[in-house]
Write an enzyme that holds these catalytic residues in place. Structure first.
Site, PDB file in Angstrom:
ATOM      1  N   ASN A  58      -8.908  -8.360  -1.276  1.00 14.86           N
ATOM      2  CA  ASN A  58      -7.865  -7.676  -0.508  1.00 14.86           C
ATOM      3  C   ASN A  58      -8.138  -7.736   0.992  1.00 14.86           C
ATOM      4  OD1 ASN A  58      -7.021  -6.934  -3.037  1.00 14.86           O
ATOM      5  ND2 ASN A  58      -7.124  -4.732  -2.678  1.00 14.86           N
ATOM      6  N   ASP A 100      -6.246  -6.518   4.621  1.00 17.96           N
ATOM      7  CA  ASP A 100      -5.189  -5.863   5.391  1.00 17.96           C
ATOM      8  C   ASP A 100      -5.558  -5.837   6.876  1.00 17.96           C
ATOM      9  OD1 ASP A 100      -3.198  -4.288   6.459  1.00 17.96           O
ATOM     10  OD2 ASP A 100      -3.350  -2.693   4.984  1.00 17.96           O
ATOM     11  N   THR A 101      -6.665  -5.172   7.189  1.00 14.37           N
ATOM     12  CA  THR A 101      -7.049  -4.938   8.588  1.00 14.37           C
ATOM     13  C   THR A 101      -7.079  -6.213   9.443  1.00 14.37           C
ATOM     14  OG1 THR A 101      -8.277  -2.980   7.937  1.00 14.37           O
ATOM     15  CG2 THR A 101      -8.906  -3.977  10.032  1.00 14.37           C
ATOM     16  N   SER A 145       0.849  -1.205   0.000  1.00 11.29           N
ATOM     17  CA  SER A 145       0.000   0.000   0.000  1.00 11.29           C
ATOM     18  C   SER A 145       0.878   1.246   0.000  1.00 11.29           C
ATOM     19  CB  SER A 145      -0.853   0.007   1.260  1.00 11.29           C
ATOM     20  OG  SER A 145       0.005   0.208   2.386  1.00 11.29           O
ATOM     21  N   ASP A 191      -0.584  -1.646  -4.466  1.00  9.22           N
ATOM     22  CA  ASP A 191      -1.969  -1.434  -4.041  1.00  9.22           C
ATOM     23  C   ASP A 191      -2.282   0.066  -4.061  1.00  9.22           C
ATOM     24  OD1 ASP A 191      -4.453  -2.202  -3.005  1.00  9.22           O
ATOM     25  OD2 ASP A 191      -3.755  -2.106  -0.924  1.00  9.22           O
ATOM     26  N   HIS A 192      -3.356   0.461  -4.720  1.00  7.87           N
ATOM     27  CA  HIS A 192      -3.762   1.877  -4.797  1.00  7.87           C
ATOM     28  C   HIS A 192      -2.628   2.790  -5.259  1.00  7.87           C
ATOM     29  CE1 HIS A 192      -7.742   1.195  -3.080  1.00  7.87           C
ATOM     30  NE2 HIS A 192      -7.161   0.347  -2.243  1.00  7.87           N
ATOM     31  N   HIS A 194     -12.140  -4.885  -2.598  1.00 11.70           N
ATOM     32  CA  HIS A 194     -11.301  -4.238  -1.575  1.00 11.70           C
ATOM     33  C   HIS A 194     -12.068  -4.199  -0.261  1.00 11.70           C
ATOM     34  CE1 HIS A 194      -7.936  -2.255  -3.957  1.00 11.70           C
ATOM     35  NE2 HIS A 194      -8.634  -2.902  -4.875  1.00 11.70           N
ATOM     36  N   ALA A 217     -12.080  -6.120   2.335  1.00  8.18           N
ATOM     37  CA  ALA A 217     -12.783  -7.376   2.662  1.00  8.18           C
ATOM     38  C   ALA A 217     -12.637  -7.801   4.119  1.00  8.18           C
ATOM     39  CB  ALA A 217     -12.326  -8.493   1.729  1.00  8.18           C
ATOM     40  N   SER A 218     -11.708  -7.202   4.863  1.00  8.61           N
ATOM     41  CA  SER A 218     -11.638  -7.489   6.305  1.00  8.61           C
ATOM     42  C   SER A 218     -12.953  -7.085   6.943  1.00  8.61           C
ATOM     43  CB  SER A 218     -10.508  -6.685   6.966  1.00  8.61           C
ATOM     44  OG  SER A 218      -9.259  -7.108   6.544  1.00  8.61           O
TER      45      SER A 218
HETATM   46  P1  13P Z   1      -9.143  -4.032   4.604  1.00  8.61           P
HETATM   47  O1  13P Z   1      -8.127  -3.292   5.424  1.00  8.61           O
HETATM   48  O2  13P Z   1     -10.539  -3.681   4.946  1.00  8.61           O
HETATM   49  O3  13P Z   1      -8.855  -5.493   4.619  1.00  8.61           O
HETATM   50  O4  13P Z   1      -8.939  -3.549   3.068  1.00  8.61           O
HETATM   51  C1  13P Z   1      -7.733  -3.852   2.420  1.00  8.61           C
HETATM   52  C2  13P Z   1      -7.674  -3.309   1.030  1.00  8.61           C
HETATM   53  O5  13P Z   1      -8.655  -3.186   0.324  1.00  8.61           O
HETATM   54  C3  13P Z   1      -6.337  -2.955   0.522  1.00  8.61           C
HETATM   55  O6  13P Z   1      -6.388  -2.398  -0.755  1.00  8.61           O
HETATM   56  O1  G3H Z   2      -5.102   0.543   0.888  1.00  9.34           O
HETATM   57  C1  G3H Z   2      -5.490  -0.134   1.812  1.00  9.34           C
HETATM   58  C2  G3H Z   2      -4.723  -0.295   3.029  1.00  9.34           C
HETATM   59  O2  G3H Z   2      -5.403  -1.112   3.934  1.00  9.34           O
HETATM   60  C3  G3H Z   2      -4.313   1.027   3.647  1.00  9.34           C
HETATM   61  O3  G3H Z   2      -3.026   0.816   4.002  1.00  9.34           O
HETATM   62  O4  G3H Z   2      -2.440   2.478   5.767  1.00  9.34           O
HETATM   63  O5  G3H Z   2      -0.771   0.972   4.696  1.00  9.34           O
HETATM   64  O6  G3H Z   2      -1.701   2.872   3.382  1.00  9.34           O
HETATM   65  P1  G3H Z   2      -1.945   1.899   4.505  1.00  9.34           P
HETATM   66 ZN    ZN Z   3      -8.038  -1.165  -1.210  1.00 11.27          ZN
HETATM   67 NA    NA Z   4     -12.817  -3.591   5.709  1.00 10.55          NA
END
Ligand code: 13P
Ligand code: G3H
Ligand code: ZN
Ligand code: NA
Length: 283
Positions: free
Chosen positions: A229, A231-232, A49, A81-82, A207, A209-210
């Site tokens: 995706n 992350d969280t 990211s 990502d993004h 995106h 999806a957490s």
């Molecule tokens: P979450 O943090 O909700 O899982 O989203 C992740 C994401 O979409 C990263 O591009």
């Molecule tokens: O883009 C989606 C990420 O969950 C945000 O991440 O805080 O590392 O930029 P970041």
């Molecule tokens: Zn995203």
């Molecule tokens: Na989410």
């Protein structure tokens, strides 16, 4: 070698599953993602990211992921990502990323198209696949009023036009998910997802999806989502384990004794996601 995301998504489309794309910005999470993929025999996408690039830098991330992939018996992709600009995409191409996202979703349609086309024209000749975004996914912190919510969703006809005009390999859609933790339960617009799928010939990306319930994830996959995706949920597992360890032993000063269990906790949550996505056992 790192595999383009488009190759993984093509196989996912044939068999009707989704590939997990997991965000990473440190050694332990890179290791956790590849360990989970190996344990599940699943293809996997690691992604960086904007925050990850600020924290670790493109070169460190690329180096870590390359080492992880070299030792792996499963296909591994490294994805931006993004992505925020053409220049950032080029830096990732030079660093060896196998896939990039260009996020022009905040731009007027024709500007998003122009930027995305430019990225496709740079990435395609070097075998790197491109994801773009149409509609606004946003974060839960954006606090959009429920009635205005749909104004930000991806318009199916516009999505068809966008993909035709840009030649992107995959498209991130706004159907009610958000980055970060949800306050309540997210409500996804599945009819819209199906309509987009009918009109758009490339794999769709989910995106945020957490925090989306497993059953909603499965429904989204049935309706054509091929990259998901996360992350969280990794952050929660990782930091939760750090907290637990420090509560248990406040005197601990060996980072490895703190981050080792955090890495294990990340592996577990990633494996669970892979089973929900249906990509387990596909290698
Ligand atoms: P979450 O943090 O909700 O899982 O989203 C992740 C994401 O979409 C990263 O591009
Ligand atoms: O883009 C989606 C990420 O969950 C945000 O991440 O805080 O590392 O930029 P970041
Ligand atoms: Zn995203
Ligand atoms: Na989410």
């Amino acid at each position: 070698p790192l595999v383009p995301v488009s190759v993984l998504l093509r196989e996912a489309a044939v068999e009707g599953y989704a590939v997990g794309a997991f965000n990473c910005s440190n050694l332990e999470i890179v290791q956790a993602i590849v360990a989970a993929a190996e344990a599940e025999k699943a293809p996997v996408i690691m992604q960086a990211s904007q925050g990850a690039i600020k924290y670790a830098g493109v070169d460190y991330i690329a180096a870590m992921v390359r080492v992880a992939a070299r030792g792996a018996r499963v296909p591994v992709a490294l994805h931006l990502d993004h992505g925020t600009s053409f220049d950032q995409v080029v830096r990732c191409l030079v660093a060896g990323f196998s896939s990039v996202m260009i996020d022009g979703s905040h731009l007027p349609l024709e500007q998003n198209i122009a930027l995305t086309r430019r990225v496709v024209s740079a990435a395609r000749p070097v075998g790197v696949s491109v994801e773009a975004e149409l509609g606004r996914i946003g974060g839960v912190e954006d606090d959009i009023a429920v009635t205005d919510r749909e104004a930000f969703f991806t318009d199916p006809e516009e999505a068809r036009y966008f993909v035709e005009q840009t030649g992107v390999d995959s498209l991130a859609v706004a159907i009610g998910t958000a980055h970060g933790r949800y306050k309540g339960e997210p409500r996804l617009d599945f009819d819209r997802l199906t309509r987009i799928k009918e009109l758009v010939p490339v794999p769709l990306v989910l995106h945020g999806a957490s925090g989306v319930p497993d059953e909603a994830i499965r429904e989204a996959i049935r309706r054509g989502v091929r990259k998901i995706n996360i992350d969280t949920n990794i952050r929660e597992a990782f930091v939760g384990a750090v907290r637990h360890k420090l509560d248990e032993n406040p005197q601990e000063i060996d980072p490895r004794k703190i981050l080792g269990p955090a890495r294990e906790a990340a592996i577990e949550v990633i494996r669970e996601k892979m089973r929900v996505f249906g990509c387990s056992g596909k290698v």
